[in-house]
Design a protein around this motif. Sequence first.
Motif, PDB file in Angstrom:
ATOM      1  N   ARG A 220     -18.942 -26.560 -10.463  1.00  0.00           N
ATOM      2  CA  ARG A 220     -19.725 -25.850 -11.479  1.00  0.00           C
ATOM      3  C   ARG A 220     -21.110 -26.469 -11.579  1.00  0.00           C
ATOM      4  NH1 ARG A 220     -16.058 -25.417 -15.603  1.00  0.00           N
ATOM      5  NH2 ARG A 220     -14.561 -25.783 -13.963  1.00  0.00           N
ATOM      6  N   PHE A 221     -21.964 -25.814 -12.341  1.00  0.00           N
ATOM      7  CA  PHE A 221     -23.285 -26.363 -12.642  1.00  0.00           C
ATOM      8  C   PHE A 221     -23.690 -25.897 -14.027  1.00  0.00           C
ATOM      9  CE2 PHE A 221     -24.182 -22.283 -10.685  1.00  0.00           C
ATOM     10  CZ  PHE A 221     -25.279 -21.782 -11.371  1.00  0.00           C
ATOM     11  N   TRP A 222     -24.749 -26.492 -14.541  1.00  0.00           N
ATOM     12  CA  TRP A 222     -25.218 -26.189 -15.888  1.00  0.00           C
ATOM     13  C   TRP A 222     -26.732 -26.008 -15.878  1.00  0.00           C
ATOM     14  CZ3 TRP A 222     -21.885 -29.909 -14.370  1.00  0.00           C
ATOM     15  CH2 TRP A 222     -20.594 -29.878 -14.906  1.00  0.00           C
ATOM     16  N   VAL A 223     -27.220 -25.234 -16.815  1.00  0.00           N
ATOM     17  CA  VAL A 223     -28.646 -25.179 -17.132  1.00  0.00           C
ATOM     18  C   VAL A 223     -28.741 -25.672 -18.568  1.00  0.00           C
ATOM     19  CG1 VAL A 223     -30.681 -23.732 -17.449  1.00  0.00           C
ATOM     20  CG2 VAL A 223     -29.125 -23.296 -15.524  1.00  0.00           C
ATOM     21  N   ILE A 224     -29.469 -26.762 -18.758  1.00  0.00           N
ATOM     22  CA  ILE A 224     -29.570 -27.386 -20.070  1.00  0.00           C
ATOM     23  C   ILE A 224     -30.424 -26.527 -20.990  1.00  0.00           C
ATOM     24  CG2 ILE A 224     -30.349 -29.452 -21.311  1.00  0.00           C
ATOM     25  CD1 ILE A 224     -29.872 -30.986 -18.627  1.00  0.00           C
ATOM     26  N   ARG A 225     -29.892 -26.237 -22.160  1.00  0.00           N
ATOM     27  CA  ARG A 225     -30.629 -25.466 -23.175  1.00  0.00           C
ATOM     28  C   ARG A 225     -31.359 -26.403 -24.119  1.00  0.00           C
ATOM     29  NH1 ARG A 225     -26.854 -22.049 -26.306  1.00  0.00           N
ATOM     30  NH2 ARG A 225     -28.783 -21.161 -27.091  1.00  0.00           N
TER      31      ARG A 225
ATOM     32  N   ASP B  95     -33.593 -27.549 -17.345  1.00  0.00           N
ATOM     33  CA  ASP B  95     -33.294 -28.185 -16.061  1.00  0.00           C
ATOM     34  C   ASP B  95     -31.900 -27.824 -15.546  1.00  0.00           C
ATOM     35  OD1 ASP B  95     -35.722 -29.494 -15.739  1.00  0.00           O
ATOM     36  OD2 ASP B  95     -35.028 -31.309 -16.754  1.00  0.00           O
ATOM     37  N   LEU B  96     -31.784 -27.786 -14.230  1.00  0.00           N
ATOM     38  CA  LEU B  96     -30.522 -27.585 -13.536  1.00  0.00           C
ATOM     39  C   LEU B  96     -29.775 -28.914 -13.504  1.00  0.00           C
ATOM     40  CD1 LEU B  96     -28.591 -25.986 -11.594  1.00  0.00           C
ATOM     41  CD2 LEU B  96     -30.043 -26.838  -9.725  1.00  0.00           C
TER      42      LEU B  96
ATOM     43  N   THR C 182     -46.242 -31.245  -8.452  1.00  0.00           N
ATOM     44  CA  THR C 182     -46.096 -29.889  -8.941  1.00  0.00           C
ATOM     45  C   THR C 182     -45.152 -29.873 -10.139  1.00  0.00           C
ATOM     46  OG1 THR C 182     -44.237 -29.496  -7.460  1.00  0.00           O
ATOM     47  CG2 THR C 182     -46.433 -28.944  -6.628  1.00  0.00           C
ATOM     48  N   LYS C 183     -45.271 -28.818 -10.909  1.00  0.00           N
ATOM     49  CA  LYS C 183     -44.412 -28.638 -12.074  1.00  0.00           C
ATOM     50  C   LYS C 183     -42.980 -28.351 -11.611  1.00  0.00           C
ATOM     51  CE  LYS C 183     -44.000 -25.788 -16.128  1.00  0.00           C
ATOM     52  NZ  LYS C 183     -43.715 -24.400 -16.245  1.00  0.00           N
ATOM     53  N   ALA C 184     -42.019 -28.903 -12.326  1.00  0.00           N
ATOM     54  CA  ALA C 184     -40.613 -28.694 -11.971  1.00  0.00           C
ATOM     55  C   ALA C 184     -40.237 -27.215 -12.108  1.00  0.00           C
ATOM     56  CB  ALA C 184     -39.713 -29.545 -12.858  1.00  0.00           C
ATOM     57  N   THR C 185     -39.494 -26.709 -11.141  1.00  0.00           N
ATOM     58  CA  THR C 185     -38.987 -25.346 -11.172  1.00  0.00           C
ATOM     59  C   THR C 185     -37.791 -25.291 -12.110  1.00  0.00           C
ATOM     60  OG1 THR C 185     -39.693 -24.996  -8.895  1.00  0.00           O
ATOM     61  CG2 THR C 185     -38.021 -23.500  -9.739  1.00  0.00           C
ATOM     62  N   LYS C 186     -37.723 -24.290 -12.935  1.00  0.00           N
ATOM     63  CA  LYS C 186     -36.596 -24.073 -13.841  1.00  0.00           C
ATOM     64  C   LYS C 186     -35.785 -22.910 -13.291  1.00  0.00           C
ATOM     65  CE  LYS C 186     -38.302 -27.111 -16.755  1.00  0.00           C
ATOM     66  NZ  LYS C 186     -37.707 -28.395 -17.017  1.00  0.00           N
ATOM     67  N   LEU C 187     -34.503 -23.117 -13.101  1.00  0.00           N
ATOM     68  CA  LEU C 187     -33.659 -22.134 -12.422  1.00  0.00           C
ATOM     69  C   LEU C 187     -33.700 -20.751 -13.078  1.00  0.00           C
ATOM     70  CD1 LEU C 187     -31.516 -21.567 -10.212  1.00  0.00           C
ATOM     71  CD2 LEU C 187     -29.804 -22.147 -11.920  1.00  0.00           C
ATOM     72  N   LEU C 188     -33.429 -20.676 -14.349  1.00  0.00           N
ATOM     73  CA  LEU C 188     -33.333 -19.356 -14.983  1.00  0.00           C
ATOM     74  C   LEU C 188     -34.664 -18.630 -15.040  1.00  0.00           C
ATOM     75  CD1 LEU C 188     -30.742 -20.011 -17.828  1.00  0.00           C
ATOM     76  CD2 LEU C 188     -30.366 -18.976 -15.568  1.00  0.00           C
ATOM     77  N   THR C 189     -35.739 -19.339 -15.301  1.00  0.00           N
ATOM     78  CA  THR C 189     -37.036 -18.665 -15.380  1.00  0.00           C
ATOM     79  C   THR C 189     -37.584 -18.327 -13.996  1.00  0.00           C
ATOM     80  OG1 THR C 189     -38.166 -20.796 -15.577  1.00  0.00           O
ATOM     81  CG2 THR C 189     -37.646 -19.643 -17.624  1.00  0.00           C
TER      82      THR C 189
ATOM     83  N   GLN D 299     -29.665 -10.693  -2.297  1.00  0.00           N
ATOM     84  CA  GLN D 299     -30.980 -11.060  -2.814  1.00  0.00           C
ATOM     85  C   GLN D 299     -30.835 -12.167  -3.860  1.00  0.00           C
ATOM     86  OE1 GLN D 299     -33.218  -7.992  -4.812  1.00  0.00           O
ATOM     87  NE2 GLN D 299     -35.098  -9.211  -4.799  1.00  0.00           N
ATOM     88  N   LEU D 300     -29.865 -12.028  -4.749  1.00  0.00           N
ATOM     89  CA  LEU D 300     -29.606 -13.072  -5.735  1.00  0.00           C
ATOM     90  C   LEU D 300     -29.222 -14.371  -5.035  1.00  0.00           C
ATOM     91  CD1 LEU D 300     -29.142 -14.264  -8.557  1.00  0.00           C
ATOM     92  CD2 LEU D 300     -26.866 -13.225  -8.521  1.00  0.00           C
ATOM     93  N   GLY D 301     -28.359 -14.278  -4.019  1.00  0.00           N
ATOM     94  CA  GLY D 301     -27.941 -15.472  -3.279  1.00  0.00           C
ATOM     95  C   GLY D 301     -29.126 -16.198  -2.661  1.00  0.00           C
ATOM     96  N   MET D 302     -30.014 -15.442  -2.024  1.00  0.00           N
ATOM     97  CA  MET D 302     -31.188 -16.056  -1.398  1.00  0.00           C
ATOM     98  C   MET D 302     -32.112 -16.666  -2.442  1.00  0.00           C
ATOM     99  SD  MET D 302     -32.790 -17.033   1.112  1.00  0.00           S
ATOM    100  CE  MET D 302     -33.001 -16.342   2.698  1.00  0.00           C
ATOM    101  N   LEU D 303     -32.336 -15.965  -3.531  1.00  0.00           N
ATOM    102  CA  LEU D 303     -33.194 -16.493  -4.598  1.00  0.00           C
ATOM    103  C   LEU D 303     -32.589 -17.755  -5.217  1.00  0.00           C
ATOM    104  CD1 LEU D 303     -34.185 -13.157  -6.350  1.00  0.00           C
ATOM    105  CD2 LEU D 303     -35.762 -14.753  -5.232  1.00  0.00           C
ATOM    106  N   LEU D 304     -31.286 -17.764  -5.407  1.00  0.00           N
ATOM    107  CA  LEU D 304     -30.611 -18.916  -5.995  1.00  0.00           C
ATOM    108  C   LEU D 304     -30.714 -20.133  -5.076  1.00  0.00           C
ATOM    109  CD1 LEU D 304     -28.980 -19.794  -8.470  1.00  0.00           C
ATOM    110  CD2 LEU D 304     -26.922 -19.144  -7.226  1.00  0.00           C
ATOM    111  N   VAL D 305     -30.413 -19.949  -3.800  1.00  0.00           N
ATOM    112  CA  VAL D 305     -30.494 -21.058  -2.847  1.00  0.00           C
ATOM    113  C   VAL D 305     -31.937 -21.553  -2.725  1.00  0.00           C
ATOM    114  CG1 VAL D 305     -30.254 -21.696  -0.410  1.00  0.00           C
ATOM    115  CG2 VAL D 305     -28.424 -20.454  -1.557  1.00  0.00           C
ATOM    116  N   ARG D 306     -32.880 -20.646  -2.648  1.00  0.00           N
ATOM    117  CA  ARG D 306     -34.290 -21.018  -2.537  1.00  0.00           C
ATOM    118  C   ARG D 306     -34.751 -21.802  -3.772  1.00  0.00           C
ATOM    119  NH1 ARG D 306     -37.831 -16.154  -0.964  1.00  0.00           N
ATOM    120  NH2 ARG D 306     -36.837 -16.515   1.031  1.00  0.00           N
ATOM    121  N   THR D 307     -34.327 -21.358  -4.953  1.00  0.00           N
ATOM    122  CA  THR D 307     -34.727 -22.032  -6.181  1.00  0.00           C
ATOM    123  C   THR D 307     -34.086 -23.407  -6.288  1.00  0.00           C
ATOM    124  OG1 THR D 307     -35.022 -19.887  -7.264  1.00  0.00           O
ATOM    125  CG2 THR D 307     -34.831 -21.820  -8.694  1.00  0.00           C
TER     126      THR D 307
END
Length: 152
Positions: free
Chosen positions: A43-48, A73-74, A2-9, A115-123
């Motif tokens: 901390r974490f990063w999302v690569i631009r 990518d995360l 499957t295609k990699a999931t991108k956190l922000l999108t 809701q954000l917490g659940m979406l973040l953990v799920r992603t």
Amino acid sequence: MTKATKLLTALPPPQRRRLMEVGREVSFAEDTRIFEAGGTADRFWVIRSGAVSLDQQVTSVQRVTVASLGSGDLLGWSWLFPPHRWDFGAVAFSPVRAYEFEAEPVLALCDEDPQLGMLLVRTVAEILAHRLEMTRGQLMEQYTVRRRGGGL
């Protein structure tokens, strides 16, 4: 695969906006060590843009690249799970621009917005599952090559 999931999108716009409010833009020069295995994961990063190599120290002088990450990518998930220590090291393979998020404000935001917490953990879980599947495929490929070559 499957295609990699991108956190922000993967986050709906309202949750993405809330997360971005606690982020900041950072950059790393090529060959900069971003973090080391065993260090505090806060901390974490999302690569631009750019590329980051995740590595593992295998001897006192040798590191092995275990994954390469790029745009969208995360980078870093250990901030989310105790004991909050990096499992791998990370180095900028090229100049990198990223969004940086400190764990403490993100976790507070998740407490405010379940809701954000659940979406973040799920992603993050989807991203980890994808990376595990990719690693499994690489290991199987290496095993097959060795078997054909009589190495095992």
